[in-house]
Design a protein around this motif. Sequence first.
Motif, PDB file in Angstrom:
ATOM      1  N   ILE A 153       0.819  -1.214   0.019  1.00 32.67           N
ATOM      2  CA  ILE A 153      -0.128   0.118  -0.030  1.00 32.67           C
ATOM      3  C   ILE A 153       0.811   1.219  -0.125  1.00 32.67           C
ATOM      4  CG2 ILE A 153      -1.809   1.250   1.364  1.00 32.67           C
ATOM      5  CD1 ILE A 153      -2.689  -1.428   2.227  1.00 32.67           C
ATOM      6  N   ILE A 154       1.866   1.243   0.853  1.00 32.75           N
ATOM      7  CA  ILE A 154       2.969   2.477   0.949  1.00 32.75           C
ATOM      8  C   ILE A 154       3.747   2.575  -0.344  1.00 32.75           C
ATOM      9  CG2 ILE A 154       4.789   3.355   2.025  1.00 32.75           C
ATOM     10  CD1 ILE A 154       2.153   3.602   4.013  1.00 32.75           C
ATOM     11  N   SER A 155       4.055   1.700  -0.815  1.00 34.10           N
ATOM     12  CA  SER A 155       4.688   1.644  -2.115  1.00 34.10           C
ATOM     13  C   SER A 155       4.072   2.361  -3.339  1.00 34.10           C
ATOM     14  CB  SER A 155       5.246   0.387  -2.695  1.00 34.10           C
ATOM     15  OG  SER A 155       5.960   0.280  -3.820  1.00 34.10           O
ATOM     16  N   LYS A 156       2.843   2.174  -3.367  1.00 34.07           N
ATOM     17  CA  LYS A 156       1.961   2.513  -4.628  1.00 34.07           C
ATOM     18  C   LYS A 156       1.793   4.240  -4.475  1.00 34.07           C
ATOM     19  CE  LYS A 156      -0.366  -1.639  -5.521  1.00 34.07           C
ATOM     20  NZ  LYS A 156      -1.543  -2.348  -5.342  1.00 34.07           N
ATOM     21  N   LYS A 157       1.903   4.718  -3.124  1.00 34.16           N
ATOM     22  CA  LYS A 157       1.728   6.007  -2.995  1.00 34.16           C
ATOM     23  C   LYS A 157       2.798   6.800  -2.800  1.00 34.16           C
ATOM     24  CE  LYS A 157      -2.469   4.911  -0.299  1.00 34.16           C
ATOM     25  NZ  LYS A 157      -3.489   5.735  -1.448  1.00 34.16           N
ATOM     26  N   HIS A 158       4.110   6.452  -3.349  1.00 32.56           N
ATOM     27  CA  HIS A 158       5.265   7.023  -3.101  1.00 32.56           C
ATOM     28  C   HIS A 158       6.161   7.004  -4.485  1.00 32.56           C
ATOM     29  CE1 HIS A 158       4.293   7.101   0.984  1.00 32.56           C
ATOM     30  NE2 HIS A 158       5.264   8.203   1.151  1.00 32.56           N
ATOM     31  N   PRO A 159       6.831   7.947  -4.868  1.00 39.62           N
ATOM     32  CA  PRO A 159       7.668   7.639  -6.321  1.00 39.62           C
ATOM     33  C   PRO A 159       8.744   6.669  -5.978  1.00 39.62           C
ATOM     34  CG  PRO A 159       7.735  10.042  -5.431  1.00 39.62           C
ATOM     35  CD  PRO A 159       6.866   9.200  -4.336  1.00 39.62           C
ATOM     36  N   VAL A 160       9.236   5.995  -7.130  1.00 37.00           N
ATOM     37  CA  VAL A 160      10.020   4.990  -7.283  1.00 37.00           C
ATOM     38  C   VAL A 160      11.470   5.560  -6.686  1.00 37.00           C
ATOM     39  CG1 VAL A 160       8.768   4.108  -9.004  1.00 37.00           C
ATOM     40  CG2 VAL A 160      10.881   5.520  -9.462  1.00 37.00           C
ATOM     41  N   ASP A 161      11.801   6.452  -6.275  1.00 28.78           N
ATOM     42  CA  ASP A 161      13.220   6.788  -6.063  1.00 28.78           C
ATOM     43  C   ASP A 161      13.042   7.330  -4.379  1.00 28.78           C
ATOM     44  OD1 ASP A 161      11.728   9.271  -6.245  1.00 28.78           O
ATOM     45  OD2 ASP A 161      13.339  10.788  -6.980  1.00 28.78           O
ATOM     46  N   THR A 162      11.960   7.205  -3.829  1.00 27.59           N
ATOM     47  CA  THR A 162      11.911   7.099  -2.349  1.00 27.59           C
ATOM     48  C   THR A 162      12.762   6.205  -1.508  1.00 27.59           C
ATOM     49  OG1 THR A 162       9.589   8.168  -2.750  1.00 27.59           O
ATOM     50  CG2 THR A 162      10.038   7.585  -0.463  1.00 27.59           C
ATOM     51  N   LEU A 163      13.294   7.005  -0.599  1.00 32.50           N
ATOM     52  CA  LEU A 163      13.993   6.113   0.417  1.00 32.50           C
ATOM     53  C   LEU A 163      13.171   5.823   1.536  1.00 32.50           C
ATOM     54  CD1 LEU A 163      16.600   4.772   1.415  1.00 32.50           C
ATOM     55  CD2 LEU A 163      17.402   7.048   2.244  1.00 32.50           C
ATOM     56  N   PHE A 164      12.809   4.862   1.846  1.00 31.65           N
ATOM     57  CA  PHE A 164      11.948   4.323   2.899  1.00 31.65           C
ATOM     58  C   PHE A 164      12.987   3.941   4.051  1.00 31.65           C
ATOM     59  CE2 PHE A 164       8.949   3.082  -0.456  1.00 31.65           C
ATOM     60  CZ  PHE A 164       7.870   4.112  -0.176  1.00 31.65           C
ATOM     61  N   PHE A 165      12.362   4.426   5.419  1.00 30.04           N
ATOM     62  CA  PHE A 165      12.905   3.804   6.612  1.00 30.04           C
ATOM     63  C   PHE A 165      11.652   3.168   7.265  1.00 30.04           C
ATOM     64  CE2 PHE A 165      13.619   4.866  11.147  1.00 30.04           C
ATOM     65  CZ  PHE A 165      14.249   3.241  11.574  1.00 30.04           C
ATOM     66  N   LEU A 166      11.619   1.973   7.425  1.00 28.09           N
ATOM     67  CA  LEU A 166      10.147   1.173   8.323  1.00 28.09           C
ATOM     68  C   LEU A 166      10.886   1.423   9.500  1.00 28.09           C
ATOM     69  CD1 LEU A 166       9.528  -1.776   6.325  1.00 28.09           C
ATOM     70  CD2 LEU A 166       8.110   0.422   6.156  1.00 28.09           C
ATOM     71  N   ALA A 167       9.828   1.903  10.496  1.00 27.83           N
ATOM     72  CA  ALA A 167      10.348   2.119  11.876  1.00 27.83           C
ATOM     73  C   ALA A 167       9.124   1.385  12.896  1.00 27.83           C
ATOM     74  CB  ALA A 167      10.518   3.582  12.336  1.00 27.83           C
ATOM     75  N   GLY A 168       9.394   1.435  14.094  1.00 25.44           N
ATOM     76  CA  GLY A 168       8.346   0.735  14.923  1.00 25.44           C
ATOM     77  C   GLY A 168       7.903   1.879  15.980  1.00 25.44           C
ATOM     78  N   PRO A 169       6.821   1.589  16.826  1.00 24.12           N
ATOM     79  CA  PRO A 169       6.728   2.735  17.956  1.00 24.12           C
ATOM     80  C   PRO A 169       7.536   2.839  18.783  1.00 24.12           C
ATOM     81  CG  PRO A 169       4.563   1.049  17.162  1.00 24.12           C
ATOM     82  CD  PRO A 169       6.017   0.512  16.617  1.00 24.12           C
ATOM     83  N   TRP A 170       8.259   1.849  19.060  1.00 23.60           N
ATOM     84  CA  TRP A 170       9.388   2.058  20.060  1.00 23.60           C
ATOM     85  C   TRP A 170      10.735   2.644  19.342  1.00 23.60           C
ATOM     86  CZ3 TRP A 170       6.988  -2.583  18.555  1.00 23.60           C
ATOM     87  CH2 TRP A 170       5.844  -2.809  19.269  1.00 23.60           C
ATOM     88  N   THR A 171      10.728   2.806  18.331  1.00 22.91           N
ATOM     89  CA  THR A 171      12.135   3.380  17.656  1.00 22.91           C
ATOM     90  C   THR A 171      12.374   4.956  18.338  1.00 22.91           C
ATOM     91  OG1 THR A 171      11.760   1.996  15.843  1.00 22.91           O
ATOM     92  CG2 THR A 171      13.322   3.824  15.547  1.00 22.91           C
ATOM     93  N   GLU A 172      13.704   5.057  18.439  1.00 25.32           N
ATOM     94  CA  GLU A 172      13.853   6.504  18.628  1.00 25.32           C
ATOM     95  C   GLU A 172      14.950   6.968  17.650  1.00 25.32           C
ATOM     96  OE1 GLU A 172      15.571   6.681  22.735  1.00 25.32           O
ATOM     97  OE2 GLU A 172      13.812   5.974  23.649  1.00 25.32           O
ATOM     98  N   ILE A 173      14.335   7.841  16.860  1.00 18.17           N
ATOM     99  CA  ILE A 173      15.096   8.382  15.439  1.00 18.17           C
ATOM    100  C   ILE A 173      15.962   9.439  16.211  1.00 18.17           C
ATOM    101  CG2 ILE A 173      14.711   9.474  13.508  1.00 18.17           C
ATOM    102  CD1 ILE A 173      12.031   8.127  13.084  1.00 18.17           C
ATOM    103  N   ASN A 174      17.300   9.434  15.442  1.00 18.98           N
ATOM    104  CA  ASN A 174      18.413  10.574  15.489  1.00 18.98           C
ATOM    105  C   ASN A 174      18.965  10.783  14.309  1.00 18.98           C
ATOM    106  OD1 ASN A 174      20.733   8.812  15.737  1.00 18.98           O
ATOM    107  ND2 ASN A 174      19.527   8.030  17.361  1.00 18.98           N
ATOM    108  N   GLY A 175      19.712  11.689  14.319  1.00 20.25           N
ATOM    109  CA  GLY A 175      20.461  12.152  13.139  1.00 20.25           C
ATOM    110  C   GLY A 175      21.362  11.247  12.847  1.00 20.25           C
ATOM    111  N   ASP A 176      22.318  10.858  13.738  1.00 22.43           N
ATOM    112  CA  ASP A 176      23.318   9.798  13.479  1.00 22.43           C
ATOM    113  C   ASP A 176      22.714   8.618  12.743  1.00 22.43           C
ATOM    114  OD1 ASP A 176      25.012  11.396  14.562  1.00 22.43           O
ATOM    115  OD2 ASP A 176      25.309  10.416  16.433  1.00 22.43           O
ATOM    116  N   PHE A 177      21.644   8.113  12.844  1.00 21.90           N
ATOM    117  CA  PHE A 177      21.241   6.737  12.337  1.00 21.90           C
ATOM    118  C   PHE A 177      20.525   7.299  11.023  1.00 21.90           C
ATOM    119  CE2 PHE A 177      17.355   4.641  11.315  1.00 21.90           C
ATOM    120  CZ  PHE A 177      17.703   3.416  10.853  1.00 21.90           C
ATOM    121  N   LEU A 178      19.944   8.487  10.956  1.00 25.40           N
ATOM    122  CA  LEU A 178      19.408   8.762   9.517  1.00 25.40           C
ATOM    123  C   LEU A 178      20.293   8.913   8.742  1.00 25.40           C
ATOM    124  CD1 LEU A 178      16.557  11.203  10.761  1.00 25.40           C
ATOM    125  CD2 LEU A 178      16.415   9.029   9.749  1.00 25.40           C
ATOM    126  N   ASN A 179      21.707   9.255   8.909  1.00 23.71           N
ATOM    127  CA  ASN A 179      22.634   9.372   8.179  1.00 23.71           C
ATOM    128  C   ASN A 179      23.161   8.042   7.626  1.00 23.71           C
ATOM    129  OD1 ASN A 179      22.663  12.421   7.969  1.00 23.71           O
ATOM    130  ND2 ASN A 179      24.156  12.541   9.589  1.00 23.71           N
TER     131      ASN A 179
END
Length: 763
Positions: free
Chosen positions: A584-610
Amino acid sequence: MRLSSLLAVFRPALPLILGLSLGCSLSLLMVSWTQGDADDSCGEELGNVGLFVGGHRGDRADSRDGAGNEDFTPRIVPYHKDPNKPHKKVLRTRYIHSELGIKEHLLVGVLTSRATLNTLAVAVNRTVAHRFHRTFFFTGLRSAKLPHGMTVVAHGDDRPVWLMYETVRHLHRHHGNEYDWFLLAQDDTYLQADRLAQLVGHLSSGRDLYLGRAEEFIGGEEKARYCHGGYGYLLSQSLLGKLQPHLDTCRNDILSVRPDEWLGRCIIDYLGLTCLEVYQEMRYQYFELGKNADPEREDSPQFRNALAVHPVSEPSLMYRLHKRFSQMELEWTYQQIEQLQMQINNLSHLTPEGKAGTTWPIGITAPFKPKTRFEVINWEYFTEDHVYSCLESAPKCELRGADRADVSAVLEMAVERLNARYQPQLRFRKRRLLNGYRRFDPTRGMEYVLDLVLEAYTQKGHSQVLGRRVNLLRPLSSIEIIPMPYVTEATRVQVILPVTAPEQDYVGNFLDTYVTNTLDTRDNVLLTFLFIYDPFDAQRVSQTDVFAGLKAMISEVEKRYGDVKIPWISVKTEVPSQVKLMDIISKKHPVDTLFFLAGPWTEINGDFLNRCRMNAISSWQVFFPVHFQEFSPSVASREQPQSSSAFAFDPLRDGHFDRQVFDEACFYNADYMTARTKMAADILDNEELLESMDVYDIFVRYSGLHVFRAVEPALVQKYVRRACNPRFSEDIYHRCVLSNLEGLASRSHLSMALFEQEQANST
């Protein structure tokens, strides 16, 4: 009288005086010519700088500075940015060798045809093409099915001279400024890649050089020669650049049947250069292979030193030649190693340690010597079936996978080396392994100590059982830099967060972390929620929305940041399969999109995103990080708080890397769609396949990409007991249960809890 006597005295010195006078006059004239009417800038500059002696100015310092003989003090000019001028971004090259103008040495072009593209050209590609930095296969008309893994350039015309003309033009137009040397050869030529690279490494690409096997033109009247195409020939970059303007004229004026002869005539007529076999004592050596020659029997110096072998009539002969040359290179390498070991051994007595300082094996770095007990490298004890050092301090575990293959290879190598050393007097056969020890020394490699029970046979047939200890070393080889596609840290990351009704209590912390680490820092990140309704909640959504509170939190974030939009998608399903949701998600975004599948317990920060941006490479690699899972505070922190300022990160006390969870992932939408397309045929036969697989399984089975799985210290999750859905596949459900059990606490914490419970029960 006095004048004559005075002249008599100075007459011997008269030539010296005249010479000095003439030299000073010429010097003054030269100074006046070079400086003209300009100011004495040299004197001013010398006056400004002064004469430094011992860090102080001399007497010639400029009086305008007012410094006199004081110490010289540098003046720092501050940088002030003009607010009225627009900021101009400095463009840097992608790679440092482009900025420094460093070029690769050699590009290889192989001339082939539609008839031999899938036979001889494939043989060239499989044997030596990977040993060159880059190899192109040029053909007139290509076949409908191209061989895999080959760079084929089709010019649209099968005429040999036209193919040569278009090939030279292509090399100059697209790669003329990237390489120093260009090698052109036919597909019936076997090339020695290492020797050719060594040859061009000793030649200057700034020279106009045409190097190969010199052949006479038809008629043989002139002294000029052309290079035979069957044995290949080298063209320098400067020669290729000077030849480019004359190619069209050569194509119209020079008539020839052979493409190599046509190219040689063009170079001779317009550049005045002839083909050379020897240049600066560097010889282009070649070998002409007989009609029924056997490569295994060829042992002449011409064959051993050849850079090119021609003609190769069939692919099997190409592979046999490659095998023969590989064997010779291996023999030569072993001989060089033995000679170096002998030289080291002979010179060891001159070292401060003497003969006793020679370590085994000779030439390999000495074993690491620990300075404290904390630096001691532990030995692992193993048998043929088990290893006695396992994860989580388990006393014994079964040898599997790479460990079993490693032990089998070491045992086989030990018996092979013993037989090579003592044959023909003795021949050994392994009966069993008594004891095995191994350790990894970062300074030299993997060390092994084997206690073997061997059965020794003599030449007369007698046998005896022996016990011997064998030491082996698997040394670290030279480091190889693997080329990777270029990626940047400026790519936008699309975070996808699937949320079920029981998990929404944890989303508040996720949203706060997301706002702090991405929105406040203006990171190039977008967030999309995926609300998963079960059928019962979906029917009552108009009356009572289970995600109403979460949607209100999202609205507050959007009001706080006016230019930020956080969309959500609602999905109704009984089994929230990761693959179905990703479709479902794939059909709603362009083909060159970089996905990050996360979970409700994930703590996002800049180091990991890089690291997500750097490790996920389109059409090349996907990234599945292993997050750090904190232990349960009720078990792991019975005596002290969970977080301690003295120890910021202690895996043994705070948590562990959860290897059972594959929910987090970084990948491009195009890669997922490609893998999903390949999976379509299997779904027709088994519709339940989507529920038994996750995104990780799809990339492993259907993508053909590099699946990079590594621990990620920056991705930390609080302890939570996950709800394992039994409707998923057995493997996914089992991994979820194991994650809950392993994430409770470490073995030491659990044992302490059991001990305290037994103490409490006994009292």
